[in-house]
Each structure stands twice: as C-alpha cells, then as structure tokens.
Scaffold this motif. Structure first.
Motif, PDB file in Angstrom:
ATOM      1  N   ASP A  10       0.849  -1.189   0.000  1.00 14.86           N
ATOM      2  CA  ASP A  10       0.000   0.000   0.000  1.00 14.86           C
ATOM      3  C   ASP A  10       0.886   1.241   0.000  1.00 14.86           C
ATOM      4  OD1 ASP A  10      -2.074   1.796   0.209  1.00 14.86           O
ATOM      5  OD2 ASP A  10      -2.531   1.330   2.300  1.00 14.86           O
ATOM      6  N   PHE A  11       0.835   2.021  -1.076  1.00 17.70           N
ATOM      7  CA  PHE A  11       1.688   3.198  -1.209  1.00 17.70           C
ATOM      8  C   PHE A  11       1.368   4.239  -0.147  1.00 17.70           C
ATOM      9  CE2 PHE A  11       3.168   7.148  -3.260  1.00 17.70           C
ATOM     10  CZ  PHE A  11       4.496   6.791  -3.448  1.00 17.70           C
ATOM     11  N   SER A  85      17.688   9.847   3.974  1.00 17.93           N
ATOM     12  CA  SER A  85      17.101  10.248   2.691  1.00 17.93           C
ATOM     13  C   SER A  85      17.362   9.197   1.619  1.00 17.93           C
ATOM     14  CB  SER A  85      17.630  11.610   2.250  1.00 17.93           C
ATOM     15  OG  SER A  85      19.010  11.558   1.999  1.00 17.93           O
ATOM     16  N   GLN A  86      18.486   8.493   1.698  1.00 17.19           N
ATOM     17  CA  GLN A  86      18.746   7.417   0.736  1.00 17.19           C
ATOM     18  C   GLN A  86      17.669   6.342   0.831  1.00 17.19           C
ATOM     19  OE1 GLN A  86      22.709   5.854   1.117  1.00 17.19           O
ATOM     20  NE2 GLN A  86      23.621   7.895   1.113  1.00 17.19           N
ATOM     21  N   TYR A  87      17.309   5.998   2.049  1.00 18.69           N
ATOM     22  CA  TYR A  87      16.267   4.989   2.250  1.00 18.69           C
ATOM     23  C   TYR A  87      14.932   5.480   1.691  1.00 18.69           C
ATOM     24  CZ  TYR A  87      12.984   1.868   4.546  1.00 18.69           C
ATOM     25  OH  TYR A  87      11.979   0.984   4.790  1.00 18.69           O
ATOM     26  N   VAL A  88      14.593   6.729   1.960  1.00 21.62           N
ATOM     27  CA  VAL A  88      13.329   7.294   1.476  1.00 21.62           C
ATOM     28  C   VAL A  88      13.301   7.273  -0.051  1.00 21.62           C
ATOM     29  CG1 VAL A  88      11.960   9.422   1.328  1.00 21.62           C
ATOM     30  CG2 VAL A  88      12.934   8.718   3.514  1.00 21.62           C
ATOM     31  N   ALA A  93      11.107   5.458  -4.904  1.00 19.65           N
ATOM     32  CA  ALA A  93      11.410   5.321  -6.328  1.00 19.65           C
ATOM     33  C   ALA A  93      11.181   3.897  -6.834  1.00 19.65           C
ATOM     34  CB  ALA A  93      12.854   5.745  -6.599  1.00 19.65           C
ATOM     35  N   ASP A  94      11.332   2.921  -5.965  1.00 20.03           N
ATOM     36  CA  ASP A  94      11.174   1.525  -6.396  1.00 20.03           C
ATOM     37  C   ASP A  94       9.984   0.887  -5.686  1.00 20.03           C
ATOM     38  OD1 ASP A  94      11.783  -0.836  -7.770  1.00 20.03           O
ATOM     39  OD2 ASP A  94      12.961  -1.577  -6.084  1.00 20.03           O
ATOM     40  N   PHE A  95       8.855   1.550  -5.777  1.00 19.21           N
ATOM     41  CA  PHE A  95       7.670   1.012  -5.111  1.00 19.21           C
ATOM     42  C   PHE A  95       7.217  -0.302  -5.754  1.00 19.21           C
ATOM     43  CE2 PHE A  95       3.098   0.648  -4.330  1.00 19.21           C
ATOM     44  CZ  PHE A  95       3.132   0.618  -2.942  1.00 19.21           C
ATOM     45  N   GLU A  96       7.454  -0.470  -7.030  1.00 17.50           N
ATOM     46  CA  GLU A  96       7.062  -1.702  -7.731  1.00 17.50           C
ATOM     47  C   GLU A  96       8.048  -2.844  -7.513  1.00 17.50           C
ATOM     48  OE1 GLU A  96       4.164  -2.077  -9.386  1.00 17.50           O
ATOM     49  OE2 GLU A  96       3.640  -0.032  -8.787  1.00 17.50           O
ATOM     50  N   HIS A  98      11.386  -3.373  -8.490  1.00 18.54           N
ATOM     51  CA  HIS A  98      12.136  -3.853  -9.649  1.00 18.54           C
ATOM     52  C   HIS A  98      13.641  -3.806  -9.411  1.00 18.54           C
ATOM     53  CE1 HIS A  98       8.525  -4.123 -12.037  1.00 18.54           C
ATOM     54  NE2 HIS A  98       8.245  -2.850 -11.816  1.00 18.54           N
ATOM     55  N   TRP A  99      14.087  -3.028  -8.449  1.00 23.22           N
ATOM     56  CA  TRP A  99      15.523  -2.878  -8.205  1.00 23.22           C
ATOM     57  C   TRP A  99      16.048  -4.100  -7.453  1.00 23.22           C
ATOM     58  CZ3 TRP A  99      16.127   2.873  -6.287  1.00 23.22           C
ATOM     59  CH2 TRP A  99      15.713   3.732  -7.298  1.00 23.22           C
ATOM     60  N   PRO A 100      17.342  -4.349  -7.561  1.00 18.04           N
ATOM     61  CA  PRO A 100      17.927  -5.502  -6.856  1.00 18.04           C
ATOM     62  C   PRO A 100      17.784  -5.345  -5.329  1.00 18.04           C
ATOM     63  CG  PRO A 100      19.513  -4.539  -8.395  1.00 18.04           C
ATOM     64  CD  PRO A 100      18.323  -3.645  -8.374  1.00 18.04           C
ATOM     65  N   MET A 101      17.687  -6.467  -4.654  1.00 20.36           N
ATOM     66  CA  MET A 101      17.549  -6.462  -3.195  1.00 20.36           C
ATOM     67  C   MET A 101      18.747  -5.798  -2.531  1.00 20.36           C
ATOM     68  SD  MET A 101      15.595  -7.089  -0.701  1.00 20.36           S
ATOM     69  CE  MET A 101      14.333  -7.999  -1.544  1.00 20.36           C
ATOM     70  N   GLY A 102      19.933  -5.867  -3.175  1.00 20.75           N
ATOM     71  CA  GLY A 102      21.134  -5.239  -2.624  1.00 20.75           C
ATOM     72  C   GLY A 102      20.994  -3.734  -2.459  1.00 20.75           C
ATOM     73  N   VAL A 103      20.267  -3.098  -3.381  1.00 24.19           N
ATOM     74  CA  VAL A 103      20.045  -1.655  -3.283  1.00 24.19           C
ATOM     75  C   VAL A 103      19.205  -1.355  -2.042  1.00 24.19           C
ATOM     76  CG1 VAL A 103      18.952   0.334  -4.400  1.00 24.19           C
ATOM     77  CG2 VAL A 103      20.254  -1.303  -5.766  1.00 24.19           C
TER      78      VAL A 103
END
Length: 184
Positions: A10-11, A85-88, A93-96, A98-103
């Motif tokens: 839930d966004f 802020s990096q976490y936010v 930005a990657d709510f869907e 798609h980014w690697p789990m490492g990020v």
C-alpha cells in the motif's frame, strides 16, 4: 529483509510510515539541536557577563566554542538526513520492487547506521571528545609524564578502595562452565 513491512502492499501506508518514521524525527532532531545550540550559547553569554575579569580573549574563546558546537551539530544533522534520505528515495522510487535487493539492503543499513556515526563525528570535530576518546583507548598500564594543559585534565584522586595495578594485589575470581568459582 523478511522481517520488514511489505512496502509494495500500500503506497499510502509507505508514505505515512516515511512521514511518521523519518520526516518527523528529522524535524525533531533539527529542533532539538537548534535548542541545544541556543541554550549553550545563552549559557556562555551569561557566564561571560558574570565574569568581572572577562577580557577579549575569553570572549573570543566563547565565540569559537559556539561555532565549534554549531559546526558539530550541523554535521550530525546533515549526516542523519543523508543516511535516511537514501532509504526514502529507494523506497519511493522503487515502489514496484524492480531494483535488486542489494540496493534496498544497502539503503536500510545506511539509514540505521546514522546513529553510529555520531560518536565518530564528535571525535573528529570536537577536541575535548577526541582527548577523552584517546584517554579511554589508552592502555591502562601506561603512564603519562606530560603535565595537564588545563585544570579539567587533572587526574581524578584515587579512593582507598580502588584496585591497585601491581601483580601481587591482583586477584580475579572466574566462574567455570559448571558455575563454580575458580581463582586465577
């Protein structure tokens, strides 16, 4: 990562969590550090006002101390903001997902490491903290022959009950795995 909330469910909940868990704490940190700075500054001004023998050198020292404290508090606040802020950014930005789990893992580790950076920042930016860190990290058997440079560096008086560092006075009781005391 299995113990965290499902950020993709839930966004609006994710936005709420970011506001309540990150934005509000950042605002509270800024307010608290501002109040700390203003309190110390007002205290320094009161001390200078009450000193009858206050000269220009002491007034300048108080101003330098104020600037050192302000610099330290700003650095701590900026590092806190950067880490979180990096976490936010990653979460929004990657709510869907798609980014690697490492990020995501790097962002969460960086965010939570912000509180660990305070002691490092204080050690780097504040000479008094740096002196005390070195004092704590100095081996206990070493002795210094240098005279203290200020009254607040004088050694504390030893009490009658303090432990002596000579080998014939050292006795330690250890407990082995069965719980029975053994003298070493």
């Amino acid at each position: 990562m299995g113990c965290t909330y499902d950020r993709t469910a839930d966004f609006s909940f994710t936005l709420h969590l970011i506001c309540v868990g990150i934005v509000i704490p950042v605002v509270v940190v800024v307010i608290c550090y501002t109040r700390i700075y203003l309190f110390v500054r007002a205290s320094n001004k009161r001390m200078a006002k009450h000193r009858q023998d206050s000269n220009m050198a002491q007034a300048n020292k108080l101003k330098v101390d104020d600037l050192t404290l302000l610099r330290t508090l700003v650095i701590i606040g900026v590092v806190f903001f950067i880490c979180w802020s990096q976490y936010v950014i990653v979460v929004l930005a990657d709510f869907e997902d798609h980014w690697p789990m490492g990020v995501h893992l790097t962002a969460i580790i960086t965010a939570h490491s912000s509180s660990s950076t305070n002691c490092i920042i204080l050690g780097v930016t504040n000479p008094k903290f740096r002196e005390k860190y070195l004092l704590v990290l100095k081996p206990t058997g070493s002795t210094s022959t240098a005279a203290p440079s200020s009254p607040d560096q004088l050694p504390l008086p030893r009490s009658r009950n303090s432990i002596r560092n000579t080998p014939d006075h050292v006795s330690m009781a250890m407990v082995n795995l069965q719980g029975t005391p053994a003298t070493v």
